[in-house]
Design an enzyme around this catalytic site. Structure first.
Site, mmCIF file in Angstrom:
data_model
loop_
_atom_site.group_PDB
_atom_site.id
_atom_site.type_symbol
_atom_site.label_atom_id
_atom_site.label_comp_id
_atom_site.label_asym_id
_atom_site.label_seq_id
_atom_site.Cartn_x
_atom_site.Cartn_y
_atom_site.Cartn_z
ATOM 1 N N MET A 111 0.978 -1.112 0.052
ATOM 2 C CA MET A 111 -0.068 -0.032 -0.084
ATOM 3 C C MET A 111 0.814 1.269 -0.114
ATOM 4 O O MET A 111 0.515 2.305 0.636
ATOM 5 C CB MET A 111 -1.046 -0.001 1.208
ATOM 6 C CG MET A 111 -1.733 -1.208 1.144
ATOM 7 S SD MET A 111 -3.493 -0.979 2.044
ATOM 8 C CE MET A 111 -3.021 -0.721 3.695
ATOM 9 N N GLY A 112 2.241 1.148 -0.510
ATOM 10 C CA GLY A 112 3.010 2.317 -0.502
ATOM 11 C C GLY A 112 3.531 2.654 0.876
ATOM 12 O O GLY A 112 3.695 1.934 1.766
ATOM 13 N N LEU A 142 6.676 3.132 1.404
ATOM 14 C CA LEU A 142 7.692 1.872 1.514
ATOM 15 C C LEU A 142 8.585 2.122 2.614
ATOM 16 O O LEU A 142 9.360 3.490 2.944
ATOM 17 C CB LEU A 142 8.341 1.761 0.261
ATOM 18 C CG LEU A 142 7.342 1.575 -0.727
ATOM 19 C CD1 LEU A 142 8.324 1.288 -2.049
ATOM 20 C CD2 LEU A 142 6.571 0.387 -0.661
ATOM 21 N N HIS A 185 9.128 -3.290 3.442
ATOM 22 C CA HIS A 185 8.763 -3.687 2.058
ATOM 23 C C HIS A 185 10.112 -3.846 1.237
ATOM 24 O O HIS A 185 10.170 -4.912 0.337
ATOM 25 C CB HIS A 185 8.184 -2.488 1.650
ATOM 26 C CG HIS A 185 6.851 -2.034 2.111
ATOM 27 N ND1 HIS A 185 6.976 -0.821 3.035
ATOM 28 C CD2 HIS A 185 5.778 -2.723 2.364
ATOM 29 C CE1 HIS A 185 5.719 -0.812 3.318
ATOM 30 N NE2 HIS A 185 4.964 -1.958 3.047
ATOM 31 N N LYS A 227 5.017 -10.483 9.000
ATOM 32 C CA LYS A 227 4.442 -9.124 9.619
ATOM 33 C C LYS A 227 2.899 -9.348 9.918
ATOM 34 O O LYS A 227 2.257 -9.161 10.860
ATOM 35 C CB LYS A 227 4.692 -8.034 9.235
ATOM 36 C CG LYS A 227 4.126 -6.591 9.518
ATOM 37 C CD LYS A 227 4.529 -6.273 11.045
ATOM 38 C CE LYS A 227 3.992 -5.083 11.628
ATOM 39 N NZ LYS A 227 2.611 -4.757 11.143
ATOM 40 N N ILE A 259 10.676 -7.564 9.714
ATOM 41 C CA ILE A 259 11.994 -6.829 9.754
ATOM 42 C C ILE A 259 11.602 -5.739 10.710
ATOM 43 O O ILE A 259 10.625 -5.052 10.958
ATOM 44 C CB ILE A 259 12.208 -5.825 8.308
ATOM 45 C CG1 ILE A 259 12.283 -6.801 7.062
ATOM 46 C CG2 ILE A 259 13.451 -4.850 8.590
ATOM 47 C CD1 ILE A 259 13.562 -7.836 7.393
ATOM 48 N N SER A 289 4.012 0.932 8.149
ATOM 49 C CA SER A 289 3.703 2.292 7.808
ATOM 50 C C SER A 289 2.808 2.980 8.808
ATOM 51 O O SER A 289 2.898 4.335 9.039
ATOM 52 C CB SER A 289 2.931 2.248 6.396
ATOM 53 O OG SER A 289 3.531 1.494 5.602
ATOM 54 N N ARG A 290 2.257 2.449 9.721
ATOM 55 C CA ARG A 290 1.378 2.867 10.659
ATOM 56 C C ARG A 290 2.129 3.260 11.951
ATOM 57 O O ARG A 290 1.663 4.129 12.767
ATOM 58 C CB ARG A 290 0.284 2.005 11.171
ATOM 59 C CG ARG A 290 -0.975 1.983 10.070
ATOM 60 C CD ARG A 290 -2.059 1.152 10.737
ATOM 61 N NE ARG A 290 -3.280 1.279 9.673
ATOM 62 C CZ ARG A 290 -3.391 0.110 8.866
ATOM 63 N NH1 ARG A 290 -2.888 -0.975 8.911
ATOM 64 N NH2 ARG A 290 -4.582 0.285 7.756
HETATM 65 P P1 AMP Z 1 1.502 -3.027 3.505
HETATM 66 O O1 AMP Z 1 1.978 -1.832 2.717
HETATM 67 O O2 AMP Z 1 1.358 -2.607 4.846
HETATM 68 O O3 AMP Z 1 0.030 -3.519 2.857
HETATM 69 O O4 AMP Z 1 2.428 -4.382 3.249
HETATM 70 C C1 AMP Z 1 2.912 -4.785 2.005
HETATM 71 C C2 AMP Z 1 3.582 -5.953 2.420
HETATM 72 O O5 AMP Z 1 4.746 -5.847 3.370
HETATM 73 C C3 AMP Z 1 2.704 -7.126 3.207
HETATM 74 O O6 AMP Z 1 2.927 -8.392 2.861
HETATM 75 C C4 AMP Z 1 3.416 -7.019 4.572
HETATM 76 O O7 AMP Z 1 3.407 -8.068 5.202
HETATM 77 C C5 AMP Z 1 4.786 -6.594 4.364
HETATM 78 N N1 AMP Z 1 5.651 -5.873 5.593
HETATM 79 C C6 AMP Z 1 4.807 -4.927 6.303
HETATM 80 N N2 AMP Z 1 5.514 -4.584 7.052
HETATM 81 C C7 AMP Z 1 6.749 -5.536 7.219
HETATM 82 C C8 AMP Z 1 7.805 -5.733 8.159
HETATM 83 N N3 AMP Z 1 8.211 -5.237 9.255
HETATM 84 N N4 AMP Z 1 8.800 -6.732 7.619
HETATM 85 C C9 AMP Z 1 8.458 -7.717 6.637
HETATM 86 N N5 AMP Z 1 7.419 -7.492 5.841
HETATM 87 C C10 AMP Z 1 6.625 -6.387 6.004
#
Ligand code: AMP
Length: 297
Positions: free
Chosen positions: A35-36, A38, A42, A154, A181, A191-192
């Protein structure tokens, strides 16, 4: 890796033509749905995707159907230019950034309803969530025609749901899970996290510490129910305003465990969601009696 990477696509037909060209040359294509906004989490997924495939597509789409009306869709961080710059730096091949009307044109009428790993946990608190994630990921898979998609541990329940969805619908894509990570203090990148006040940011890493303690207690032979209840109490004592759940589940199906204590040979996962002010944090850890290097792989 493209020299002038990445090309930004916003229409399905041009994206498909580019992918078809790659595939005619025998390229294996990876997708990292995001969802960006980054961050390094990500970027680790993207590096994994690049290691697994010849061409990597990162989708950036803040998916309205996975947010309830009271959730943070409007204030979700949107940093598209900075995201594309980061993707350029790592030589990502393509960015798939459809408009909401491209993803959900007028008259869109299809839903995906799932049981199994989609039941409980997140669904108890965000009942709309996996219907939104499933439909958008299904579309992302068919739009990009990727051979492999990388998801983060995550969002562990989401990863389990994706594996089930792809198996159930015979979608020709491999799902790969990548470890979480973390910041130096253990907080899972998200991102939150940008929403957290200074005080809440100081409390946030307690979540993973409390989950680690619960896993240690489980491995000492304490009951699943006791470990969960102690972790809920510890989160409240640490300053979390509300705990949605702490749950120890089968790592593959996310079903409840049959016995009162952990059993040797059963892969287990501990998952938690809790609030700091207006910010909802989630995290999870391997909780098997014999720790696995990565329970999602
Ligand atoms: P999001 O942009 O939050 O929808 O996340 C996109 C992808 O990044 C999803 O597969 C998440 O599980 C992964 N992701 C988000 N945060 C982490 C993190 N801290 N470590 C590894 N993967 C992550």
């Amino acid at each position: 890796m493209s020299v002038d990477a990445p090309r930004v696509f916003d229409a399905v037909d041009t994206l498909r033509s580019a992918v078809a060209r790659w595939k005619r040359h025998g390229a294996r294509v990876a997708l990292v749905p995001t969802m960006g906004a980054l961050h390094a989490g990500h970027m680790a997924l993207i590096a994994r995707a690049q290691a697994l495939a010849d061409r990597t597509i990162v989708s950036i789409f803040v998916n309205p159907t996975q947010f309830a009306p009271n959730e943070d869709f409007l204030r979700y961080p949107r940093t598209f230019e900075a995201d594309v710059a980061k993707l350029r730096d790592v030589g990502c091949d393509a960015v798939w950034a459809p408009a909401a009307e491209t993803m959900y044109p007028d008259g869109f009428a299809t839903r995906i309803e799932m049981d199994g790993p989609a039941l409980g946990l997140e669904t108890d608190f965000r009942p709309h969530f996996f219907a939104g994630v499933s439909i958008v990921c299904c579309k992302l898979f068919t739009q990009t025609q990727a051979d492999v998609a990388v998801f983060g541990e995550k969002d562990y329940q989401q990863l389990a749901v994706m594996r089930r969805l792809v198996a159930d619908l015979d979608l020709p894509i491999e799902i790969v899970g990548h470890e979480t990570i973390r910041e130096a203090d253990g907080l899972a990148l998200s991102s939150r996290n940008a929403y957290l006040s200074k005080d809440h940011r100081a409390i946030a890493p307690r979540m993973v510490e409390i989950l680690e303690t619960a896993v240690a207690q489980l491995r000492e032979g304490q009951s699943i129910a006791d470990c969960e209840a102690k972790a809920v109490a510890a989160l409240a004592a640490a300053g979390f305003d509300h705990v949605d759940y702490v749950a120890i589940r089968d790592a593959r199906t996310l079903a409840r465990c049959s016995g009162p204590t952990a059993e040797t040979g059963q892969p287990l996962r501990i998952l938690a969601a809790a609030w700091l002010g207006e910010t909802r944090l989630i995290d999870n850890l391997d909780a098997s009696l014999e720790p696995a290097p990565s329970a999602a792989d």
